[in-house]
Write a protein that holds these residues in place. Sequence first.
Motif, PDB file in Angstrom:
ATOM      1  N   LYS A 155       0.505  -1.130  -0.117  1.00  0.00           N
ATOM      2  CA  LYS A 155      -0.041   0.087  -0.435  1.00  0.00           C
ATOM      3  C   LYS A 155       0.588   1.309  -0.152  1.00  0.00           C
ATOM      4  O   LYS A 155       0.164   2.559  -0.772  1.00  0.00           O
ATOM      5  CB  LYS A 155      -1.090  -0.066   1.103  1.00  0.00           C
ATOM      6  N   ILE A 156       1.794   1.702   0.961  1.00  0.00           N
ATOM      7  CA  ILE A 156       2.995   2.177   1.229  1.00  0.00           C
ATOM      8  C   ILE A 156       3.516   2.589  -0.368  1.00  0.00           C
ATOM      9  O   ILE A 156       3.500   3.258  -1.415  1.00  0.00           O
ATOM     10  CB  ILE A 156       3.995   2.183   1.718  1.00  0.00           C
ATOM     11  N   TRP A 157       4.082   1.587  -1.189  1.00  0.00           N
ATOM     12  CA  TRP A 157       4.788   1.257  -2.456  1.00  0.00           C
ATOM     13  C   TRP A 157       4.003   2.912  -3.670  1.00  0.00           C
ATOM     14  O   TRP A 157       4.490   3.097  -4.158  1.00  0.00           O
ATOM     15  CB  TRP A 157       5.277   0.292  -2.215  1.00  0.00           C
ATOM     16  N   LEU A 158       2.989   1.699  -3.706  1.00  0.00           N
ATOM     17  CA  LEU A 158       1.488   2.052  -4.794  1.00  0.00           C
ATOM     18  C   LEU A 158       1.416   4.142  -4.363  1.00  0.00           C
ATOM     19  O   LEU A 158       0.983   4.351  -4.918  1.00  0.00           O
ATOM     20  CB  LEU A 158       0.469   1.530  -4.634  1.00  0.00           C
ATOM     21  N   ASP A 159       1.272   4.446  -2.729  1.00  0.00           N
ATOM     22  CA  ASP A 159       0.985   5.536  -2.746  1.00  0.00           C
ATOM     23  C   ASP A 159       2.038   6.608  -2.726  1.00  0.00           C
ATOM     24  O   ASP A 159       1.904   7.560  -4.123  1.00  0.00           O
ATOM     25  CB  ASP A 159       0.755   6.020  -1.162  1.00  0.00           C
ATOM     26  N   LEU A 160       3.873   5.222  -3.208  1.00  0.00           N
ATOM     27  CA  LEU A 160       4.842   6.586  -3.726  1.00  0.00           C
ATOM     28  C   LEU A 160       5.025   6.787  -4.945  1.00  0.00           C
ATOM     29  O   LEU A 160       5.332   7.450  -5.744  1.00  0.00           O
ATOM     30  CB  LEU A 160       6.397   5.616  -2.956  1.00  0.00           C
ATOM     31  N   LYS A 161       4.558   5.867  -5.567  1.00  0.00           N
ATOM     32  CA  LYS A 161       4.405   5.190  -7.074  1.00  0.00           C
ATOM     33  C   LYS A 161       3.559   6.357  -7.545  1.00  0.00           C
ATOM     34  O   LYS A 161       3.660   7.195  -9.064  1.00  0.00           O
ATOM     35  CB  LYS A 161       4.566   3.843  -7.879  1.00  0.00           C
ATOM     36  N   GLU A 162       2.813   6.935  -6.809  1.00  0.00           N
ATOM     37  CA  GLU A 162       1.600   7.298  -7.403  1.00  0.00           C
ATOM     38  C   GLU A 162       2.151   8.923  -7.336  1.00  0.00           C
ATOM     39  O   GLU A 162       1.843  10.155  -7.823  1.00  0.00           O
ATOM     40  CB  GLU A 162      -0.243   7.486  -6.233  1.00  0.00           C
ATOM     41  N   LYS A 163       3.180   9.387  -6.136  1.00  0.00           N
ATOM     42  CA  LYS A 163       3.603  10.442  -6.089  1.00  0.00           C
ATOM     43  C   LYS A 163       4.769  10.546  -6.523  1.00  0.00           C
ATOM     44  O   LYS A 163       5.552  12.177  -6.933  1.00  0.00           O
ATOM     45  CB  LYS A 163       4.053  10.633  -4.725  1.00  0.00           C
ATOM     46  N   GLY A 164       5.305  10.001  -7.411  1.00  0.00           N
ATOM     47  CA  GLY A 164       6.348   9.563  -8.708  1.00  0.00           C
ATOM     48  C   GLY A 164       7.789   9.482  -7.633  1.00  0.00           C
ATOM     49  O   GLY A 164       8.880   9.888  -8.205  1.00  0.00           O
ATOM     50  N   VAL A 165       7.579   9.099  -6.731  1.00  0.00           N
ATOM     51  CA  VAL A 165       8.888   9.017  -5.495  1.00  0.00           C
ATOM     52  C   VAL A 165       9.678   7.423  -6.037  1.00  0.00           C
ATOM     53  O   VAL A 165      10.739   7.805  -6.087  1.00  0.00           O
ATOM     54  CB  VAL A 165       8.190   8.520  -4.208  1.00  0.00           C
TER      55      VAL A 165
END
Length: 352
Positions: A155-165
Amino acid sequence: MHKSKGNTIWFDDAVEKVGADPMRLIFCLQDPAQELRFGYNSLKEPANDIGILFNMSKLISNSKKVRIDYIEDKWILSRFNNLIKKATEEIENLHPHIYTRALKDFWLNDFSRGYIQLVRDRLASDDLASKYVLRELYVSLIQLSAPVIPFISEKIWLDLKEKGVVKEESVHLCNWPKYDSKKIDEKLEKDFTIAFKLIELGLFERDKEKIGLKWPLSKAVVYFKEELSDDIQEIIARQLNVKKVELKKITVGEENKIELDINMTPELEAEGYSREFARNVQALRKKAGLQKGQLIELKISCSSRMGAFLNKNIHFLLERTNSKKIEFVDVKSIKNGVAFSIKNEGIIVKFL
């Protein structure tokens, strides 16, 4: 707990109630040679610990690589590379409980309660180095956490991916992090262990004197048996909010201690009031849904004494409250303002 006693907690019921990751964490922390006493109360702490890891993701943004000069950045990078080394060794040696304990200790103590507390002012001023270090460590930390708590890690990873991190589709498709032995500094880690213990002593003295951390003090006298580097003294001064640290060496057998100079000068008092005022306005901005970059015009109604204190630090207040203009006005000029007080000093503010 036993089926014959009727007090069994079925796995599916527990997962439905608290989620799979807290259960995975509590089992991974357990030494397989010891008995685990399982119950819903025992799941509260791992659930809270996972929540801390998740909430740190709010601080992470896409940042570019920069030069690392701050001593606290070098310390946390050393601690993290030591963690990768230990985690890798313990997993390869089939000691998942030791790996998991080291992992949790890092995200709770070194990262959340340690490093993030050290750099909170730098983060508030959009310091590039601290943002870069946070990003680099947090991304790799989630990769290390994925085998233990796979669902929240994803979940954290997908949120970071959405922010372009991050770019990878899933944390579970990433390579295992590798440590850099050149970034490990055992002496620096030892120095910070000492610093944190001394900071704890100083905070205890503040609590004893009932002086909040927002209120600056002129000096802290540190009684310690060894020399402390200027960098470590600066860390102690910053965390105790004192203008300087005075070191006095003690002999073997004497206890380490800290004495605070609690005499409040007009300059220190003005700074303390200004910091408390800025904190209150920041909370009001957040409540109003304002973003960090949105500038406001701030109107203030307060006593002449408070006005004099705030005026001494007007540039600080403009920056910390994200204000393009601050105006001191009569109370009649403020309609629908918000009132609060600092040490019984009443204040009314309104921002446009």
